[in-house]
Structures are given as C-alpha cells and as structure tokens.
Motif scaffolding. Structure first.
Motif, short mmCIF file in Angstrom:
data_model
loop_
_atom_site.label_atom_id
_atom_site.label_comp_id
_atom_site.label_asym_id
_atom_site.label_seq_id
_atom_site.Cartn_x
_atom_site.Cartn_y
_atom_site.Cartn_z
N THR A 36 0.84 -1.20 0.00
CA THR A 36 0.00 0.00 0.00
C THR A 36 0.87 1.25 0.00
O THR A 36 0.57 2.23 -0.69
N GLU A 37 1.96 1.23 0.76
CA GLU A 37 2.88 2.37 0.79
C GLU A 37 3.48 2.60 -0.60
O GLU A 37 3.64 3.75 -1.03
N GLU A 38 3.83 1.52 -1.29
CA GLU A 38 4.37 1.64 -2.65
C GLU A 38 3.34 2.25 -3.59
O GLU A 38 3.67 3.10 -4.43
N GLN A 39 2.08 1.83 -3.45
CA GLN A 39 1.01 2.39 -4.28
C GLN A 39 0.82 3.88 -3.99
O GLN A 39 0.58 4.68 -4.91
N ILE A 40 0.94 4.26 -2.72
CA ILE A 40 0.79 5.67 -2.36
C ILE A 40 1.91 6.50 -2.98
O ILE A 40 1.67 7.60 -3.49
N VAL A 41 3.14 5.97 -2.94
CA VAL A 41 4.27 6.68 -3.54
C VAL A 41 4.05 6.87 -5.05
O VAL A 41 4.28 7.96 -5.59
N LYS A 42 3.60 5.80 -5.70
CA LYS A 42 3.33 5.89 -7.15
C LYS A 42 2.22 6.90 -7.43
O LYS A 42 2.28 7.67 -8.41
N ALA A 43 1.19 6.90 -6.59
CA ALA A 43 0.08 7.83 -6.77
C ALA A 43 0.55 9.27 -6.58
O ALA A 43 0.12 10.18 -7.31
N GLN A 44 1.43 9.49 -5.61
CA GLN A 44 1.97 10.83 -5.39
C GLN A 44 2.79 11.30 -6.60
O GLN A 44 2.72 12.48 -6.99
N GLN A 45 3.55 10.39 -7.16
CA GLN A 45 4.33 10.73 -8.35
C GLN A 45 3.41 11.06 -9.52
O GLN A 45 3.65 12.02 -10.27
N ALA A 46 2.36 10.27 -9.68
CA ALA A 46 1.40 10.52 -10.75
C ALA A 46 0.68 11.85 -10.54
O ALA A 46 0.44 12.61 -11.49
N LEU A 47 0.36 12.16 -9.27
CA LEU A 47 -0.30 13.43 -8.98
C LEU A 47 0.63 14.60 -9.31
O LEU A 47 0.18 15.62 -9.86
N SER A 48 1.91 14.45 -8.99
CA SER A 48 2.87 15.49 -9.33
C SER A 48 2.91 15.74 -10.83
O SER A 48 2.94 16.89 -11.29
N GLN A 49 2.88 14.66 -11.61
CA GLN A 49 2.88 14.77 -13.07
C GLN A 49 1.59 15.44 -13.56
O GLN A 49 1.63 16.28 -14.47
N GLN A 50 0.46 15.07 -12.95
CA GLN A 50 -0.82 15.66 -13.36
C GLN A 50 -0.84 17.16 -13.08
O GLN A 50 -1.30 17.95 -13.91
N LEU A 51 -0.38 17.55 -11.91
CA LEU A 51 -0.36 18.98 -11.57
C LEU A 51 0.57 19.75 -12.50
O LEU A 51 0.28 20.90 -12.88
N TYR A 52 1.67 19.11 -12.88
CA TYR A 52 2.58 19.74 -13.84
C TYR A 52 1.89 19.94 -15.19
O TYR A 52 2.02 21.00 -15.81
N LEU A 53 1.15 18.92 -15.64
CA LEU A 53 0.43 19.04 -16.92
C LEU A 53 -0.63 20.12 -16.86
O LEU A 53 -0.82 20.87 -17.84
N GLU A 54 -1.31 20.22 -15.73
CA GLU A 54 -2.33 21.27 -15.59
C GLU A 54 -1.68 22.65 -15.76
O GLU A 54 -2.20 23.51 -16.49
N LYS A 55 -0.56 22.87 -15.07
CA LYS A 55 0.12 24.16 -15.18
C LYS A 55 0.62 24.40 -16.60
O LYS A 55 0.55 25.54 -17.12
N LYS A 56 1.09 23.34 -17.24
CA LYS A 56 1.58 23.48 -18.61
C LYS A 56 0.44 23.88 -19.56
O LYS A 56 0.61 24.78 -20.40
N TYR A 57 -0.71 23.23 -19.43
CA TYR A 57 -1.86 23.57 -20.29
C TYR A 57 -2.37 24.97 -19.99
O TYR A 57 -2.78 25.70 -20.91
N GLU A 58 -2.33 25.36 -18.72
CA GLU A 58 -2.74 26.73 -18.39
C GLU A 58 -1.84 27.75 -19.09
O GLU A 58 -2.32 28.77 -19.62
N THR A 59 -0.55 27.45 -19.09
CA THR A 59 0.41 28.34 -19.77
C THR A 59 0.19 28.35 -21.27
O THR A 59 0.18 29.43 -21.91
N LEU A 60 -0.03 27.17 -21.87
CA LEU A 60 -0.27 27.09 -23.32
C LEU A 60 -1.55 27.82 -23.72
O LEU A 60 -1.59 28.53 -24.75
#
Length: 219
Positions: A36-60
């Motif tokens: 479960t801890e490993e899944q949480i770490v992966k989910a946090q990494q995915a969330l970081s990527q998603q938030l980055y994409l959101e900011k990128k699309y906002e800029t575009l």
C-alpha cells in the motif's frame, strides 16, 4: 542414498520454515502495508505529473489566447491599411491559435478530471493504509495475548501436581516428626524437674522433723 534423503529433508525443512515465516499473520500484514505504501508513492508521483500538466496547459492556453488576440489586432490594422494579404496571414494565425486554444482547453479539462480521480484514489489509499495500520495494532495485541495464554497453558500442562502433593506430604511428615520429638523432649524435661522437686521436698521434711524433735527436747 541415505545421505541424499537427509539432505532433502533438511532442504524441505528450511523451505517449510521460510514459508511459515512468510505466512505469519503479522508478516503478511506488513507485506500488505508495504504494498500500500508503494502504491501511495506511485500515486503521489502521478499526482505530481498531473499537476505539472495542468500548469503546462494553463500556460499554453494563456499563450495561444494572447497570440490569437495579437493576430486579430494585426489583421484589423492590416485591413485599415488595405493590406489584405497581411490581414489574411494574420487571420490565418489567429484561427490556428484559437484552434490550439480549444484543443488545449479540452486537454486541460481532461487532465483536471484525471487529477480529481487521482485525488480520490489517493484518499482511498490513505484510508486503506490507516485501516491496515489500525488492524496491525489490533492483531499484534491479539497475537501477544494468544501467545501469552499459550505459554501459560504450556507451563501449567508441564506442572506435575502429583509430585507437588507428594512433596508437601513429605514436608508435613517431617514437621510432624519434629513436633513429636519436641513433645517428647518437653515431657522428659518436665519429668526430671518433678523428680528433683520431690527429692528436695523429702530432704526438707527430714530437716523439719529434726528441728521438731530438737524443739520438743528443749522443752
């Protein structure tokens, strides 16, 4: 052949011992918690990527909207100067950027939905993680209690009550023997004291008789 059989038994014993350790309730629960801890770490990494994409699309989106507006002003200026060719090129760039803005907005909205779903998944993982931690505490407590009861039962079952009863009986017999010896010693002590007292009384009686005779003679 005998040696090979013994080696096989040793190897199988080691394997079964390892499996027993792996199948321990606490070890299994620990494994679930680690997963479960490993899944949480992966989910946090995915969330970081998603938030980055959101900011990128906002800029575009902001950039393409600004560029479309700029091309629109250029087209208006070209029309005012009767520069139709330049106006067409500016309008063409304006339309392209507007189309890009539409596409970016669609991708941005899809990304936001994915982010929301990811947040929900992370919350569920966190709840599951807390639940497993709580269950671990309960199971460890129950396991310790069960092991303590099992140990107590083992001790009680190994306790030979018959030997204990016999031991107490031997001690009681020894006490009774000592009590009898003490009683006998006390009796003989009293007897000797009584005999000495009687002898002493007879001697006194003789002296008393002599004193009485002497008193009578003097009269």
């Amino acid at each position: 052949m005998g040696i090979l059989k013994r080696i096989r038994k040793i190897v199988m014993a080691d394997i079964h011992g390892t499996l027993d350790k792996l199948e321990s309730p606490i070890n299994m629960l620990q494994q679930y918690i680690r997963e479960t801890e490993e899944q949480i770490v992966k989910a946090q990494q995915a969330l970081s990527q998603q938030l980055y994409l959101e900011k990128k699309y906002e800029t575009l989106i902001a950039e393409t909207e600004a560029l479309a507006a700029k091309r629109a002003r250029q087209a208006e200026l070209a029309v005012s100067r009767n520069e139709d060719n330049i106006a067409q090129l500016a309008l063409q760039e304006k339309i392209k950027n507007e189309n890009k803005t539409t596409l970016y907005r669609e991708q941005y909205e899809a990304t936001k939905k994915q982010t929301a779903a990811l947040y929900e998944q992370i919350n569920k993982l966190q709840e599951k993680y807390q639940e497993l931690q709580h269950k671990k505490l309960i199971l460890v407590s129950r396991l310790n209690t069960a092991q303590a009861i099992k140990t107590s039962n083992t001790v009680l079952s190994s306790f030979d009550t018959e030997n204990a009863v016999k031991g107490f009986a031997r001690i009681e017999a020894q006490v009774q023997k000592l009590e009898a010896e003490a009683a006998a010693s006390n009796y003989f002590h009293q007897l000797q004291h009584t005999t000495k007292t009687q002898v002493l009384d007879q001697q006194l009686q003789e002296e008393v008789q002599q004193a009485l005779e002497h008193l009578k003679a003097s009269k």
